[in-house]
Motif scaffolding. Structure first.
Motif, PDB file in Angstrom:
ATOM      1  N   VAL A 236       0.834  -1.204   0.000  1.00 33.72           N
ATOM      2  CA  VAL A 236       0.000   0.000   0.000  1.00 33.72           C
ATOM      3  C   VAL A 236       0.867   1.251   0.000  1.00 33.72           C
ATOM      4  CG1 VAL A 236      -1.791   1.279   1.224  1.00 33.72           C
ATOM      5  CG2 VAL A 236      -1.909  -1.213   1.121  1.00 33.72           C
ATOM      6  N   SER A 237       1.951   1.249   0.743  1.00 34.54           N
ATOM      7  CA  SER A 237       2.843   2.407   0.759  1.00 34.54           C
ATOM      8  C   SER A 237       3.415   2.675  -0.636  1.00 34.54           C
ATOM      9  CB  SER A 237       3.984   2.186   1.759  1.00 34.54           C
ATOM     10  OG  SER A 237       3.501   2.181   3.088  1.00 34.54           O
ATOM     11  N   GLU A 238       3.822   1.633  -1.323  1.00 35.39           N
ATOM     12  CA  GLU A 238       4.358   1.800  -2.677  1.00 35.39           C
ATOM     13  C   GLU A 238       3.288   2.329  -3.631  1.00 35.39           C
ATOM     14  OE1 GLU A 238       5.890  -1.986  -3.793  1.00 35.39           O
ATOM     15  OE2 GLU A 238       7.466  -1.970  -2.249  1.00 35.39           O
ATOM     16  N   TYR A 239       2.090   1.762  -3.560  1.00 33.17           N
ATOM     17  CA  TYR A 239       1.024   2.165  -4.476  1.00 33.17           C
ATOM     18  C   TYR A 239       0.572   3.599  -4.198  1.00 33.17           C
ATOM     19  CZ  TYR A 239       0.371  -2.554  -6.397  1.00 33.17           C
ATOM     20  OH  TYR A 239       0.537  -3.747  -7.046  1.00 33.17           O
ATOM     21  N   TYR A 240       0.433   3.962  -2.923  1.00 32.94           N
ATOM     22  CA  TYR A 240       0.041   5.330  -2.591  1.00 32.94           C
ATOM     23  C   TYR A 240       1.124   6.318  -2.996  1.00 32.94           C
ATOM     24  CZ  TYR A 240      -4.158   4.120   0.130  1.00 32.94           C
ATOM     25  OH  TYR A 240      -5.398   3.696   0.530  1.00 32.94           O
ATOM     26  N   GLY A 241       2.395   5.926  -2.818  1.00 35.79           N
ATOM     27  CA  GLY A 241       3.481   6.798  -3.223  1.00 35.79           C
ATOM     28  C   GLY A 241       3.470   7.054  -4.726  1.00 35.79           C
ATOM     29  N   SER A 242       3.228   6.002  -5.515  1.00 37.41           N
ATOM     30  CA  SER A 242       3.122   6.162  -6.973  1.00 37.41           C
ATOM     31  C   SER A 242       1.943   7.050  -7.333  1.00 37.41           C
ATOM     32  CB  SER A 242       2.974   4.788  -7.639  1.00 37.41           C
ATOM     33  OG  SER A 242       4.129   4.002  -7.433  1.00 37.41           O
ATOM     34  N   TYR A 243       0.855   6.896  -6.592  1.00 39.06           N
ATOM     35  CA  TYR A 243      -0.353   7.693  -6.844  1.00 39.06           C
ATOM     36  C   TYR A 243      -0.081   9.176  -6.591  1.00 39.06           C
ATOM     37  CZ  TYR A 243      -5.301   9.036  -6.472  1.00 39.06           C
ATOM     38  OH  TYR A 243      -6.537   9.626  -6.640  1.00 39.06           O
ATOM     39  N   GLU A 244       0.545   9.478  -5.473  1.00 37.18           N
ATOM     40  CA  GLU A 244       0.857  10.878  -5.154  1.00 37.18           C
ATOM     41  C   GLU A 244       1.751  11.486  -6.228  1.00 37.18           C
ATOM     42  OE1 GLU A 244       2.549  11.068  -1.261  1.00 37.18           O
ATOM     43  OE2 GLU A 244       0.830  10.091  -0.298  1.00 37.18           O
ATOM     44  N   GLU A 245       2.732  10.726  -6.678  1.00 37.61           N
ATOM     45  CA  GLU A 245       3.657  11.236  -7.685  1.00 37.61           C
ATOM     46  C   GLU A 245       2.953  11.438  -9.024  1.00 37.61           C
ATOM     47  OE1 GLU A 245       7.940  10.023  -9.728  1.00 37.61           O
ATOM     48  OE2 GLU A 245       7.043   8.747  -8.180  1.00 37.61           O
ATOM     49  N   ARG A 246       2.144  10.451  -9.435  1.00 37.00           N
ATOM     50  CA  ARG A 246       1.487  10.530 -10.749  1.00 37.00           C
ATOM     51  C   ARG A 246       0.518  11.699 -10.808  1.00 37.00           C
ATOM     52  NH1 ARG A 246      -0.664  11.625 -14.552  1.00 37.00           N
ATOM     53  NH2 ARG A 246      -1.412  10.381 -16.335  1.00 37.00           N
ATOM     54  N   HIS A 247      -0.216  11.940  -9.734  1.00 38.51           N
ATOM     55  CA  HIS A 247      -1.227  13.001  -9.732  1.00 38.51           C
ATOM     56  C   HIS A 247      -0.722  14.287  -9.081  1.00 38.51           C
ATOM     57  CE1 HIS A 247      -4.281  10.501 -11.514  1.00 38.51           C
ATOM     58  NE2 HIS A 247      -4.049   9.556 -10.641  1.00 38.51           N
ATOM     59  N   ARG A 248       0.569  14.355  -8.843  1.00 36.98           N
ATOM     60  CA  ARG A 248       1.218  15.563  -8.326  1.00 36.98           C
ATOM     61  C   ARG A 248       0.529  16.093  -7.060  1.00 36.98           C
ATOM     62  NH1 ARG A 248       2.552  18.733 -14.064  1.00 36.98           N
ATOM     63  NH2 ARG A 248       3.824  17.052 -14.949  1.00 36.98           N
ATOM     64  N   ILE A 249       0.249  15.174  -6.179  1.00 33.97           N
ATOM     65  CA  ILE A 249      -0.316  15.543  -4.880  1.00 33.97           C
ATOM     66  C   ILE A 249       0.847  15.703  -3.909  1.00 33.97           C
ATOM     67  CG2 ILE A 249      -1.810  14.837  -2.974  1.00 33.97           C
ATOM     68  CD1 ILE A 249      -3.414  13.179  -5.010  1.00 33.97           C
ATOM     69  N   GLU A 250       1.144  16.947  -3.558  1.00 39.94           N
ATOM     70  CA  GLU A 250       2.249  17.221  -2.644  1.00 39.94           C
ATOM     71  C   GLU A 250       1.763  17.071  -1.206  1.00 39.94           C
ATOM     72  OE1 GLU A 250       4.477  20.743  -3.450  1.00 39.94           O
ATOM     73  OE2 GLU A 250       3.909  20.750  -5.572  1.00 39.94           O
ATOM     74  N   VAL A 251       2.489  16.301  -0.430  1.00 39.75           N
ATOM     75  CA  VAL A 251       2.103  16.030   0.954  1.00 39.75           C
ATOM     76  C   VAL A 251       3.230  16.471   1.877  1.00 39.75           C
ATOM     77  CG1 VAL A 251       1.364  14.279   2.610  1.00 39.75           C
ATOM     78  CG2 VAL A 251       0.746  14.032   0.188  1.00 39.75           C
ATOM     79  N   LEU A 252       2.903  17.288   2.864  1.00 38.32           N
ATOM     80  CA  LEU A 252       3.870  17.687   3.885  1.00 38.32           C
ATOM     81  C   LEU A 252       3.917  16.612   4.963  1.00 38.32           C
ATOM     82  CD1 LEU A 252       3.412  21.514   4.501  1.00 38.32           C
ATOM     83  CD2 LEU A 252       5.474  20.349   3.754  1.00 38.32           C
ATOM     84  N   ARG A 253       5.119  16.054   5.201  1.00 37.55           N
ATOM     85  CA  ARG A 253       5.327  15.014   6.210  1.00 37.55           C
ATOM     86  C   ARG A 253       6.634  15.280   6.959  1.00 37.55           C
ATOM     87  NH1 ARG A 253       3.814  11.609   1.632  1.00 37.55           N
ATOM     88  NH2 ARG A 253       1.845  10.530   2.094  1.00 37.55           N
ATOM     89  N   PRO A 254       6.689  14.825   8.211  1.00 35.79           N
ATOM     90  CA  PRO A 254       5.560  14.442   9.052  1.00 35.79           C
ATOM     91  C   PRO A 254       4.941  15.679   9.687  1.00 35.79           C
ATOM     92  CG  PRO A 254       7.597  14.103  10.248  1.00 35.79           C
ATOM     93  CD  PRO A 254       7.986  14.613   8.884  1.00 35.79           C
ATOM     94  N   VAL A 255       3.629  15.684   9.769  1.00 36.54           N
ATOM     95  CA  VAL A 255       2.907  16.789  10.405  1.00 36.54           C
ATOM     96  C   VAL A 255       1.814  16.204  11.286  1.00 36.54           C
ATOM     97  CG1 VAL A 255       1.456  18.815  10.082  1.00 36.54           C
ATOM     98  CG2 VAL A 255       3.320  18.375   8.477  1.00 36.54           C
ATOM     99  N   THR A 256       1.908  16.442  12.581  1.00 40.22           N
ATOM    100  CA  THR A 256       0.879  16.004  13.519  1.00 40.22           C
ATOM    101  C   THR A 256       0.031  17.205  13.900  1.00 40.22           C
ATOM    102  OG1 THR A 256       2.276  14.238  14.408  1.00 40.22           O
ATOM    103  CG2 THR A 256       0.423  14.952  15.756  1.00 40.22           C
ATOM    104  N   VAL A 257      -1.215  17.216  13.471  1.00 38.73           N
ATOM    105  CA  VAL A 257      -2.123  18.325  13.768  1.00 38.73           C
ATOM    106  C   VAL A 257      -2.638  18.186  15.194  1.00 38.73           C
ATOM    107  CG1 VAL A 257      -4.334  19.387  13.184  1.00 38.73           C
ATOM    108  CG2 VAL A 257      -2.771  18.648  11.359  1.00 38.73           C
ATOM    109  N   THR A 258      -2.501  19.236  15.977  1.00 41.31           N
ATOM    110  CA  THR A 258      -2.935  19.207  17.370  1.00 41.31           C
ATOM    111  C   THR A 258      -4.266  19.912  17.597  1.00 41.31           C
ATOM    112  OG1 THR A 258      -1.597  21.176  17.814  1.00 41.31           O
ATOM    113  CG2 THR A 258      -0.597  19.020  18.253  1.00 41.31           C
ATOM    114  N   ARG A 259      -4.554  20.953  16.788  1.00 39.34           N
ATOM    115  CA  ARG A 259      -5.813  21.666  16.991  1.00 39.34           C
ATOM    116  C   ARG A 259      -6.180  22.450  15.742  1.00 39.34           C
ATOM    117  NH1 ARG A 259      -6.590  24.842  21.434  1.00 39.34           N
ATOM    118  NH2 ARG A 259      -7.511  26.592  20.337  1.00 39.34           N
ATOM    119  N   VAL A 260      -7.485  22.556  15.547  1.00 37.29           N
ATOM    120  CA  VAL A 260      -8.044  23.405  14.493  1.00 37.29           C
ATOM    121  C   VAL A 260      -8.943  24.418  15.186  1.00 37.29           C
ATOM    122  CG1 VAL A 260      -9.447  23.513  12.408  1.00 37.29           C
ATOM    123  CG2 VAL A 260      -7.985  21.521  12.822  1.00 37.29           C
TER     124      VAL A 260
END
Length: 365
Positions: free
Chosen positions: A92-116
């Motif tokens: 799943v990690s490999e497939y999701y990584g390929s998906y993010e790259e193919r569709h140019r979805i930039e993801v900021l990591r690691p980010v732990t959200v504490t509050r909105v």
């Protein structure tokens, strides 16, 4: 993507699992650019959502069917043909990584959200120390945080006194940790059955405790369309009412799969009623019988991760949120993805298109 201490954008998506990536994909299809108009935050060290944290013996060949992400065919990959003998967390990690790259979805990591929280006419997203960004402000927030970080452990008198090993599904260390031990598996879902199977091979003894009698149906793996519609309707009704969401297995029951048949043949499906309390050395049944144990596996499901939304006042005292078609009631700019009726991989994909449409209309795009 620029990486200052603070960012400002139109849409923040919290979580890069199935639901979050599906929303990001459909927003991209509607003309919003990832990294500029849409910022995706993920607490994991890499692609894969919660799957990257699952135990190494879990394979896609031994789980419920995982549906493809929208547009996944563009990567040349499909979970329908994914290897069933490799650890699911790797595949799943490999497939999701390929998906993010193919569709140019930039993801900021690691980010732990504490509050909105509200920030004038916008939202402010604050993060934990060590995250890739300190804070983000946005007009729209999509929380796709899932459930993996919020395992459900029921109240049990004496649980803190037990001197043996206790673990949840999220922290399951693998069967080897239970070799030669007397083990209780608590829970009525597929994870509990998996642990009965794996741990039963190495433990001195393994007992199965559930709160209610498990219900088995004759479908091998997939739910029938009718059973799926019923499950979605019950989840949707609870979400709209703002009630805590019922467990999926309590609605759907368990398929009489190859795993179930194997456990039946091995004599490991002898379910016991939930025990009444725990002691330093085991448990006491409701008939006042003491059972010695070395370990307890709490395979008792998960709650939606919503703690970061509490500053907005949308989480009620019971832990529920009133959500209609993915949008939080009373908060036009706040959406939940993968919540309630959207929890399955196929329903989260379908709902992502609706959510993206609502967001672009709200932004006037």
């Amino acid at each position: 993507m620029p990486d200052p201490s603070n960012l400002s954008t139109d849409v923040v998506v919290i979580g890069a699992g199935q639901a979050g990536l599906a929303v990001a994909y459909h927003l991209g299809r509607r003309g919003l650019q990832s990294g500029r108009d849409v910022v995706v935050l993920d607490r994991g060290p890499g692609p894969g959502g919660a799957w990257q944290h699952r135990w190494s013996s879990l394979t896609l060949g031994g789980t419920h069917h995982l549906h493809d992400l929208p547009g996944m065919s563009d990567t040349g990959l499909s979970f329908s043909t994914a290897p069933g003998d490799r650890p699911a967390r790797e595949v799943v990690s490999e497939y999701y990584g390929s998906y993010e790259e193919r569709h140019r979805i930039e993801v900021l990591r690691p980010v732990t959200v504490t509050r909105v929280s509200r920030w004038g006419d916008r939202y402010r997203i604050d993060t934990a120390t060590g995250s890739a960004v300190a804070s983000v402000t946005a007009r729209v927030v999509v929380s796709a945080a899932g459930t993996w970080t919020s395992p459900r452990v029921p109240f049990m008198p004496g649980r803190e006194l037990f001197r043996g090993l206790q673990t949840t599904t999220a922290d399951y260390p693998g069967a080897a940790a239970f070799a030669g031990k007397r083990v209780a598996v608590v829970g009525g879902g597929t994870s509990a059955l998996t642990f009965l199977d794996e741990v039963g091979e190495v433990a001195a003894d393994v007992l199965w405790f559930t709160r209610r009698n498990p219900t088995f149906h004759d479908e091998e793996d997939e739910l029938s369309p009718e059973r799926g519609r019923v499950a979605v309707a019950i989840q949707d009704e609870a979400a709209r009412a703002g009630r805590p969401l019922p467990s999926i297995v309590s609605v759907t029951g368990l398929p009489r799969s190859a795993l179930v048949r194997r456990l039946e043949s091995a004599g490991r499906l002898e379910r016991l009623p939930m025990f009444a309390e725990m002691t330093p050395t085991g448990v006491i049944t409701r008939e006042d019988v003491a059972i010695e144990l070395d370990a307890v596996i709490w395979a008792t499901g998960f709650r939606p991760e919503v703690a970061h939304l509490r500053p907005l006042g949308v989480v009620n005292d019971a832990g529920g949120i009133a959500v209609e078609d993915g949008q939080v009631r009373g908060e036009p700019g706040l959406f939940l993805a993968g919540y309630g009726p959207q929890a399955s991989t196929i329903s989260s994909n379908r709902a992502a298109r609706v959510t993206a449409k609502a967001i672009t209309e709200l932004l006037g795009r």
